[in-house]
Design an enzyme around this catalytic site. Structure first.
Site, PDB file in Angstrom:
ATOM      1  N   ASN A  80       0.879  -1.170   0.000  1.00 43.31           N
ATOM      2  CA  ASN A  80       0.000   0.000   0.000  1.00 43.31           C
ATOM      3  C   ASN A  80       0.918   1.222   0.000  1.00 43.31           C
ATOM      4  OD1 ASN A  80      -1.850   2.006   0.447  1.00 43.31           O
ATOM      5  ND2 ASN A  80      -2.646   1.173   2.367  1.00 43.31           N
ATOM      6  N   ARG A 134      -2.680  -2.202  -3.305  1.00 37.21           N
ATOM      7  CA  ARG A 134      -3.851  -1.354  -3.152  1.00 37.21           C
ATOM      8  C   ARG A 134      -3.775  -0.265  -4.217  1.00 37.21           C
ATOM      9  NH1 ARG A 134      -5.860   1.646   2.167  1.00 37.21           N
ATOM     10  NH2 ARG A 134      -7.932   2.077   1.381  1.00 37.21           N
ATOM     11  N   HIS A 162     -12.849   3.400  -0.183  1.00 29.63           N
ATOM     12  CA  HIS A 162     -12.816   2.527   1.004  1.00 29.63           C
ATOM     13  C   HIS A 162     -13.455   1.162   0.727  1.00 29.63           C
ATOM     14  CE1 HIS A 162     -12.468   6.287   3.750  1.00 29.63           C
ATOM     15  NE2 HIS A 162     -11.295   5.705   3.651  1.00 29.63           N
ATOM     16  N   ARG A 180      -9.588  16.573   5.290  1.00 31.68           N
ATOM     17  CA  ARG A 180     -10.391  16.826   4.076  1.00 31.68           C
ATOM     18  C   ARG A 180     -11.760  17.378   4.467  1.00 31.68           C
ATOM     19  NH1 ARG A 180      -9.803  10.966   1.466  1.00 31.68           N
ATOM     20  NH2 ARG A 180      -8.114  10.569   2.913  1.00 31.68           N
ATOM     21  N   GLU A 207      -8.146  -4.284   5.507  1.00 30.59           N
ATOM     22  CA  GLU A 207      -8.071  -4.091   4.053  1.00 30.59           C
ATOM     23  C   GLU A 207      -6.984  -4.964   3.424  1.00 30.59           C
ATOM     24  OE1 GLU A 207      -7.976  -0.118   5.484  1.00 30.59           O
ATOM     25  OE2 GLU A 207      -9.069   0.597   3.733  1.00 30.59           O
TER      26      GLU A 207
END
Ligand code: ADP
Length: 402
Positions: free
Chosen positions: A9, A94, A182, A242, A381
């Site tokens: 990742n 990823r 996600h 964000r 994940e």
């Protein structure tokens, strides 16, 4: 010799990795996890075993910037000391954006890589970093199979209407639509939920992935029907730095009246907003919780975060036509009982009742009574990437067994 999968990742200055044993028929088993951070400067390398015991922890004081390529070379060399016991057979990556083309993980060849590069404008801050290690491995280890696993793919089940913006048709034809992100996290939660409660898993559930990035996903029978992130990972809930949803008019105001360049406006919305922007203190929920009793700005940022989560859940409940369960996950969802309690309190109208004691001890079931259920479930994940990589490569029998 045990075959292992490497899961990567990659971010702008970091490379996270996990290594999984893959034995016939069994779930991939974590062996090591680690991180290179501070790439581009004096990098920090740390690796732990599956139990969290630190095996190596070092700062590379090279006196020059270290690169992703050096990190990957170092990782391959570090792994080679175990070559008598474990043999890397593939790498799963990823990749934030699969666009409309990739609704499932893909074995990377030149044509796939080119199609992923075309998607860079859709995720300019993330996609290039995700693709860099793929390119490096293709150059350095051309025989190593690589699989791209996408954050967007899980949402490809959504209806055309759910993904449509009210923009001219040509915009939709160019790929300007809601994608959602996600997805690897939601895939994991969807895959384990029936182990917690089969009745709820088969019905209408909202998953709240609340971390530094945050979004919600409406699952119907385990399948995504709506989500809060849209064209980019900027939409929906406010996050660590964000902004989440803002009126597009704000962007024109920043460009015209504040004379910001598009790049400056983008940085403001991605890196200076959210919990950090509103509190003026931190993007870290732990810091804000520690200050909320004494600092009105910390309190206000948290209140806004919870208010927006509750409002957006209301929207997803409408899209689902009702709700039987909610799942909290991600760094905040898994660890911050206060946020969970405040969200559940805001959802009293939907019949949720908090089990205060269970919430303080981390659940997993944190609701009581006959109403909808609430759960805390840690996401994973990387395991989804390992599962997907194995599943895609099982079509190449010489490589790996499913
Ligand atoms: P990312 O989106 O980068 O993967 P994480 O899922 O790791 O982020 O979540 C990071 C967030 O989780 C941070 O805001 C951090 O404050 C929060 N967090 C982690 N542990 C706790 C805790 N014990 N209490 C409250 N918040 C926590």
């Amino acid at each position: 010799m045990v075959p292992v999968l490497i899961v990567l990742n990659a971010g702008s200055s970091s490379l996270k990795f996990q290594v999984f044993d893959v034995l016939d028929g069994a779930e991939p088993q974590l062996v090591w996890k680690g991180l290179y951070e501070g790439l581009g400067g004096n990098a920090h390398f740390v690796v732990k075993d599956a139990g969290g015991i630190v095996l190596r922890d070092e700062i590379w004081d090279e006196g020059r910037p270290t690169s992703h390529e050096e990190a990957l070379t170092h990782l391959v060399a570090w792994l080679s000391q175990f070559r008598e016991e474990r043999q890397p057979v593939a790498i799963g990556h990823r990749v934030v954006h699969g666009g409309e083309i990739f609704s499932a993980p893909a074995i990377v060849d030149e044509s796939v890589l080119q199609r992923l590069e075309v998607l860079v404008p859709l995720a300019p801050l993330h996609q290039p970093h995700n693709l860099e290690p793929i390119r490096i491995v293709r150059r350095r280890l051309p025989e190593m199979p690589q699989v791209a696993c996408f954050d967007t793919a899980f949402h490809q089940s959504q209806s055309d209407i759910a993904t449509l913006y009210a923009l001219p048709r040509e915009m939709r034809e160019r790929g300007v639509r809601r994608y959602g992100f996600h997805g690897l996290s939601y895939d994991y939660i969807s895959s384990v939920l029936e182990g917690y409660d089969q009745h709820v898993a088969e019905r209408r559930v909202v998953v709240a992935h609340l971390g530094n990035g945050a979004s919600l996903c409406a699952l119907k029978g385990g399948v995504s029907i709506a989500t809060t992130m849209g064209f980019s990972a900027l939409d929906g809930l406010p996050m660590g730095t964000r902004c989440g949803t803002v009126d597009a008019g704000v962007v024109f105001y920043m460009l015209r009246e504040m004379s910001l360049s598009p790049g400056e406006a983008e940085r403001l919305l991605y890196t200076k907003s959210g919990l950090l922007g509103v509190s003026g203190i931190s993007n870290d929920m732990r810091t804000l919780r520690a200050r909320e009793a004494v600092d009105t700005n910390a309190k206000r940022a948290i209140e806004m975060f919870v208010y927006r989560i509750v409002r957006e859940i209301g929207s997803l409940v409408a899209a689902l036509g009702g709700i039987e369960g909610i799942v909290f996950t991600g760094g905040i969802g898994e660890n911050d009982g206060a946020t969970r309690a405040e969200v559940i309190e805001g959802l009293a109208w939907a019949g949720f009742t908090l089990d205060d004691v269970a919430n303080r001890t981390g659940g997993p079931l944190i609701s009581s009574g006959k109403g909808p259920k609430a759960w805390v479930i840690p996401t994973n994940e990387e395991l989804v990437i390992a599962r997907q990589t194995r599943s895609v490569l099982s079509t190449m029998p010489s490589r790996i067994a499913s």
